[in-house]
Write an enzyme that holds these catalytic residues in place. Structure first.
Site, short mmCIF file in Angstrom:
data_model
loop_
_atom_site.label_atom_id
_atom_site.label_comp_id
_atom_site.label_asym_id
_atom_site.label_seq_id
_atom_site.Cartn_x
_atom_site.Cartn_y
_atom_site.Cartn_z
N ASP A 207 45.69 35.55 35.96
CA ASP A 207 46.02 35.37 37.27
C ASP A 207 46.75 34.00 37.32
O ASP A 207 47.18 33.14 36.23
CB ASP A 207 44.91 35.28 38.32
CG ASP A 207 45.25 35.82 39.60
OD1 ASP A 207 46.14 35.27 40.29
OD2 ASP A 207 44.78 36.85 40.06
N HIS A 281 51.16 37.21 40.74
CA HIS A 281 49.89 36.51 40.19
C HIS A 281 50.05 36.17 38.58
O HIS A 281 49.08 36.33 37.76
CB HIS A 281 48.72 37.55 40.31
CG HIS A 281 48.09 37.18 41.91
ND1 HIS A 281 47.63 36.44 42.21
CD2 HIS A 281 48.29 38.21 43.00
CE1 HIS A 281 47.18 36.52 43.43
NE2 HIS A 281 47.67 37.59 43.86
N GLU A 345 50.13 41.54 45.91
CA GLU A 345 50.46 40.25 46.55
C GLU A 345 51.90 39.61 45.80
O GLU A 345 51.68 38.73 44.99
CB GLU A 345 49.28 39.28 46.46
CG GLU A 345 48.41 39.74 47.68
CD GLU A 345 47.06 38.74 47.48
OE1 GLU A 345 46.63 38.59 48.56
OE2 GLU A 345 46.68 38.38 46.36
N TRP A 417 42.21 47.67 48.63
CA TRP A 417 41.69 46.60 48.64
C TRP A 417 41.60 46.20 50.24
O TRP A 417 40.70 45.51 50.72
CB TRP A 417 41.91 45.52 47.76
CG TRP A 417 43.31 44.99 47.89
CD1 TRP A 417 44.48 45.56 47.69
CD2 TRP A 417 43.87 43.82 48.58
NE1 TRP A 417 45.37 44.67 47.77
CE2 TRP A 417 44.96 43.59 48.35
CE3 TRP A 417 42.94 42.87 49.24
CZ2 TRP A 417 45.91 42.69 48.86
CZ3 TRP A 417 43.74 41.74 49.91
CH2 TRP A 417 44.96 41.62 49.67
N TRP A 499 35.88 38.01 43.38
CA TRP A 499 37.03 37.00 43.18
C TRP A 499 36.19 35.68 43.16
O TRP A 499 35.41 35.37 43.84
CB TRP A 499 37.93 37.15 44.27
CG TRP A 499 38.59 38.46 44.45
CD1 TRP A 499 38.21 39.44 45.27
CD2 TRP A 499 39.52 38.80 43.59
NE1 TRP A 499 39.11 40.54 45.07
CE2 TRP A 499 39.78 40.29 43.91
CE3 TRP A 499 40.18 38.60 42.50
CZ2 TRP A 499 40.68 41.33 43.22
CZ3 TRP A 499 41.08 39.39 41.53
CH2 TRP A 499 41.24 40.63 42.16
N GLU A 501 37.70 32.33 43.59
CA GLU A 501 37.97 30.92 43.93
C GLU A 501 37.13 30.03 44.31
O GLU A 501 37.20 28.72 44.08
CB GLU A 501 39.05 31.12 45.19
CG GLU A 501 40.28 31.81 44.89
CD GLU A 501 40.42 33.43 44.76
OE1 GLU A 501 39.27 34.04 44.70
OE2 GLU A 501 41.37 33.85 45.19
#
Ligand code: ACM
Ligand code: ZN
Length: 566
Positions: A207, A281, A345, A417, A499, A501
């Site tokens: 990513d 990404h 994205e 998603w 995820w 983050e």
């Protein structure tokens, strides 16, 4: 004489079953089996002999052997010295639900506990694994430990269980780019998937924040692309502050480590699907090879979260060569039939202004239409090129739902998603879909509405009860026709995504995953008409003890609050 009568009585209590007395008692199993009919009586399994049919494959035999040895360790009775037998037999005729077209091997199993015998029948490794997991959940929780516990009640209730999963694909995604998990941590994650009867580990390996899989042809990808200068502190919608600490040195998997994880997963009936996220990404790759971007950079491995405008240039031949080379090695590393090629994205800003991307658009004759721009069709071109290359290697692709914007590659499976409706759209087009709808299945969300007293998380709220209530067939589009039975069969599974983050370390990861993963498992496995919230809650009480014994961190909200299905 009294002693003899007493002995006979005890014998009758412990090894024989009363076939005609159905009980209302239900064992605390998650996910709960589709069909379980309990009879009176119990069978003592301490010292049980294990018998396996000749035609079992070697992985099944190893798995059953490991269970047998755990059993003799915790019961402190040597295998074969007790009165009962646990027999494992290959049987392809164990009924198969028609709703599981994903994996060909049989995932169903049956268990018959009666007299002195426990008879397990399954059509292959996965069925045997699920049967053993069910048996373990019916035994005292000490079965999950390594210490002898002879004082526990090592009996199983007499019953018949017939079980098969609702969905063939039952996955978990782990993001190791934003924050890394060591091989041991990944194995511990897989152990919890095993308990949850899941069968797909979706490994998000690359990513913007770090490239984490060794590619021999491009060693700089991990040497350079795995490291970032610093990491954002706080929430990305509000914070501009960085921690000033480099992250990622040595945080990538060698190809040997990848193989080790794949083998470990395989022994637990879990297929590893790798994801190389493209053409967006990709800052980990672009920072390493700036010529692969539209502007030529310089780029850096991101220390912040969000979506990057810089993406792979779709107009350069080098980009396609790079993707082919990387995926060629990925194909060699992962036996999975499926490879996930991302596709989410990917802003089109750079492509709109890149002469080479625009030249590619002209060369391919791509045009804007009422639905999508020429750049969307350019992304479809990239995805199709990659899918074609992978098809030549016998692989199928999965891509995120944005692949619907334009034209899907033939045979591509769509991973929905944002909304269920995108999975439904794929199914209507005759494509398979896996549902990972973020409102219900993204485990990076808050577990409490009292956010101040929680570790930083993604902004929305997702309690256990909401995960448990997930329905993949509900559409957000009120006017949508319900899916037909045939279309429903294209919804091959459900997956939860973690995820990272805001999840820097493993204890935090486990806190986010346990116990919500148990709810995911129940949604993936159990037919909706067989679900029962109160029973699931009792199962969680037991699962909590399993977490304690196995050393998993977990969140306690479901015990602290009065949650109800929603
Ligand atoms: C995603 O959450 N961007 C797939
Ligand atoms: Zn370009």
């Amino acid at each position: 004489m009294r002693a003899f009568v007493l002995m006979l009585f005890t014998f009758a209590m412990t090894v024989s079953c009363c076939r005609d007395c159905e009980l209302s008692y239900s064992p605390d199993i998650i996910p709960y089996p589709q069909e379980i009919s309990l009879k009176g009586g119990t069978v003592d399994v301490s010292g049980a002999a294990i018998c396996m049919a000749e035609d079992l494959d070697s992985l099944s035999k190893e798995y059953i052997d490991a269970f047998a040895s755990d059993l003799s360790k915790v019961t402190a009775v040597e295998q074969g010295t007790g009165r009962s037998r646990i027999c494992f037999r290959m049987d392809d005729s164990v009924p198969s639900a028609d709703t599981i077209p994903f994996f060909k091997e049989n995932q169903n199993y049956s268990i018959e506990i009666s007299g002195r015998r426990i008879l397990v029948k399954a059509g292959g490794l996965n069925g045997f694994i699920y049967a053993v997991q069910t048996l373990k959940q019916m035994l005292p929780v000490q079965i999950y430990g390594t210490e002898p516990a002879p004082e526990a009640d090592w009996t199983l209730p007499c019953c018949t269980i017939k079980d098969s999963p609702r969905f063939g694909y039952r996955g978990m995604l782990l993001d190791v780019s934003r924050y890394f998990s060591s091989v041991d941590e990944v194995k511990k994650f897989l152990d919890m998937m095993e308990i949850s009867k899941m069968n797909v580990f979706h490994w998000h390996l690359t990513d913007d924040q770090g490239w984490r899989v060794e590619i021999k042809k491009y060693p700089e990808l991990t040497e350079k692309g795995s490291r970032r200068r610093h990491t954002l502190v706080g929430h990305h919608h509000v914070s501009k502050e960085y921690d000033g600490k480099p992250y990622g040195e040595g945080m990538w998997y060698t190809q040997d480590q990848i193989r080790e994880v794949v083998r470990y997963a395989e022994s637990k009936g879990i297929t590893v699907i790798p994801e190389i996220d493209l053409p967006g990404h990709m800052m980990g790759a672009l920072a390493t090879y700036p010529h692969l971007g539209c502007t030529g950079g310089p780029y850096e491995v991101w220390g912040k979260w969000g979506v990057s405008d810089d993406v792979l240039c779709a107009g350069k031949e080098e980009s396609y060569t790079f993707l082919r080379d990387v995926l060629d090695e990925i194909c060699g590393l992962f036996p999975s039939e499926y490879v996930h090629i991302g596709g989410d994205e990917c802003p089109k800003t750079r492509w709109e202004n890149c002469p080479l991307c625009q030249a590619k658009i002209s060369e391919l004759g791509l045009k804007d239409d009422q639905r999508h721009s020429a750049e969307h069709y350019l992304q479809s071109h990239v995805m199709k090129q990659v899918a074609e290359f992978l098809a030549e290697r016998g692989k199928k692709v999965i891509c995120w739902e944005e692949a619907l914007q334009g034209e899907l590659a033939p045979g591509a499976t769509v991973m929905a998603w944002r909304r269920n409706k995108y999975g439904h759209q794929a199914a209507r087009l005759g494509h398979d879909a896996v549902m990972t709808t973020r409102t219900h299945l993204y485990l990076d969300r808050y577990q409490s509405e009292d956010k101040k007293n929680e570790p930083l998380a993604h902004s929305s709220y997702l309690p256990v009860s909401m995960v448990w209530s997930y329905d993949p067939f509900v559409s957000e589009d009120k006017d949508a026709e319900p899916l037909t039975q045939e279309q429903k069969l294209h919804i091959i599974g459900i997956q939860s995504n973690v995820w990272r983050e805001y999840i820097p370390d493993n204890a935090h990861l486990e806190y986010m995953v346990c116990p919500r993963m148990a709810a995911v498992a129940e949604v993936q496995w159990l037919q909706p008409e067989n679900k029962d919230w109160e029973r699931f809650r009792r199962g969680l009480d037991r699962m909590r003890k399993v977490y304690d014994i196995m050393g998993y961190a977990y969140a306690t909200h479901v015990w602290d609050e009065d949650q109800k299905p929603q």
